[in-house]
Design a protein around this motif. Structure first.
Motif: not given
Length: 152
Positions: A39, A42, A44-48, A148-151
């Protein structure tokens, strides 16, 4: 599965480290530390995915390596596992170090209904690459690299 930890660029964006005991409380700290660290970065999109990967690697260390370890014990006498997160602009490197010299066992041929033995299959599915390396004087580090790239 490479037996070296990937070379990192000279200038990392960030890093974080945590040592935990092999216990229920230790696993809760692992998940919380992962979520909090990503978090702040930044990611968060990789957190799960990252939380699942680090939990599986930590569980493997606690299940297989910690019972064989004769040293590297924490305050309460339980073996310690060391987690690491290294952030590069293009990927997150997740590491779990334990005091056991035995390599991780990847067995993708098992039944999908089996309760145990799927951890490294999950790590393999969620990461771009994973591997392990000896950690002299004793032990090993298992690592996984996540983009680290967003989906898309």
């Amino acid at each position: 599965m490479p037996e070296t930890v990937p070379r990192l660029p000279a200038a990392l964006s960030a890093s974080a480290v945590l040592s935990v005991e092999c216990s229920r409380e230790g696993f809760a700290r692992v998940r919380s530390f992962t979520r909090d660290t990503l978090h702040v970065w930044s990611l968060d999109h990789r957190c799960d995915d990252a939380t699942l990967v680090i939990t599986e690697l930590t569980a493997n260390a606690a299940t297989h390596a910690a019972p064989r370890a004769s040293g590297a014990v924490g305050v309460a006498g339980a073996p310690e596992i060391r987690l690491g997160f290294l952030l590069d602009p293009t990927y997150l490197l997740v590491t779990v170090s334990d005091p056991d010299d035995h390599p991780p066992v990847y067995a993708p041929a098992g039944s999908s209904l089996e309760e145990h033995g799927r951890g490294l299959c999950i790590v393999d599915a969620l990461s771009e690459e994973w591997g392990w390396a000896p950690s002299p004087p004793a032990g090993k580090t298992v690592w996984a690299r996540l983009s680290t790239c967003p989906p898309i």
